[in-house]
Structure formats: C-alpha cells, structure tokens
Design an enzyme around this catalytic site. Sequence first.
Site, mmCIF file in Angstrom:
data_model
loop_
_atom_site.group_PDB
_atom_site.id
_atom_site.type_symbol
_atom_site.label_atom_id
_atom_site.label_comp_id
_atom_site.label_asym_id
_atom_site.label_seq_id
_atom_site.Cartn_x
_atom_site.Cartn_y
_atom_site.Cartn_z
ATOM 1 N N ALA A 82 -2.077 17.934 11.868
ATOM 2 C CA ALA A 82 -3.043 16.957 11.363
ATOM 3 C C ALA A 82 -3.653 17.456 10.064
ATOM 4 C CB ALA A 82 -4.137 16.718 12.398
ATOM 5 N N ASP A 83 -4.117 16.502 9.290
ATOM 6 C CA ASP A 83 -4.887 16.815 8.102
ATOM 7 C C ASP A 83 -5.933 15.728 7.937
ATOM 8 O OD1 ASP A 83 -4.609 18.927 5.787
ATOM 9 O OD2 ASP A 83 -5.378 17.072 4.906
ATOM 10 N N THR A 84 -7.113 16.120 7.487
ATOM 11 C CA THR A 84 -8.222 15.192 7.304
ATOM 12 C C THR A 84 -8.711 15.264 5.873
ATOM 13 O OG1 THR A 84 -8.915 15.464 9.617
ATOM 14 C CG2 THR A 84 -10.555 14.571 8.088
#
Length: 180
Positions: A61-63
């Site tokens: 994941a990346d935010t």
Amino acid sequence: SGSPRRKELLQDAGLSFDVISVNVDESIKAGLSPLEVVDDLAQRKLKACSEYVQNNLVVTADTLVFIKNKILGKPIDREDAVRMLKLLANSSHTVTTSVCFGYGEKQHSFNVSTKVFFSDLSSQAIDYYIDHYKPFDKAGSYGIQEWIGNIGIYKIEGSYTNVVGLPMAETYKTLLHLME
C-alpha cells in the site's frame, strides 16, 4: 509496509502476517496525476516483493495527501511540516491509498480516497503538534488519530482508516474474497 499504523490496523482486524522489508524507489514520476502516482508507488512495492508473491499472499500500500493536485509527501524537516500544516489549515484536501494484492499469478488492486476538512490552525497549535508528535514520517505532516485530528479536523467524507493509512473495510473484504 513498514508503517506502524498499517501494522496496527491489520492486527486490530485479527489478521496474522509477516512484514516484508524491501527497498523501493519511491521517487515520483513526472507527468502523473496524484492518483496515478499513488497507484504507481503501490505497484512498485508489489513488484519489489515478486519473490514472495509466488507462495504468499502479499499486500502492499501507499498513501498520499494532496491538495489542489499538489502532492504533500512526508516533510523533510520541521519547517516543511509547518508549511504543509499551514497549507492544510482552514481548507479541505484528499487522502488516497492504493492497495495491491499479489498471490502467484493473481493480482488485484484498488484505491480509496477520503476528503478531509481542517479548521483553522493557529501557529501555536501547529508548533505544539510538531514538537510533541514529531509527524516527520507522515504524508501531509499529520496523523488523524493524533492530537491534531481531534482538535483540527472537523469533518471527513469517506474512510477514516484510509486516512490512518489503510482502508480496512475494503482491504478486509478483498482479502476474504482472495482467500476463497
């Protein structure tokens, strides 16, 4: 992910997992929209885990935080954190997380966006937050689950856990579907 917030969210959901540490170039490719950037970063993380994907379900994941199509990454220093929080004060911005799943030849990904509304923040409040919470490992220089979220965010539209770092309802639903 090395994110302690993602780890806590997954543990709170009752999931057992191992954290894989890989090196990923997180530089932002020119010409991409914020949504394309966050999708690209999460995909690069999954690609970096290719040796694990053959025998394990891998989640990456990346935010990103962005305001008016300007990406706010992690602050490089205190001055940068102050700048970001002043920019976010008395306005709304978007937090988007891209989540990728890989298992053998299977791949699946999605992204979730949440709109966050900050009230006005005084210089004293910004200084207090930075000095006491040291938000240097957080995109946009803040954690919604911390003091500043309690006193400065008056509304969100979308997933709270997305703003923390991982949209758990969607992630859990996808994990159940992939494990069928």
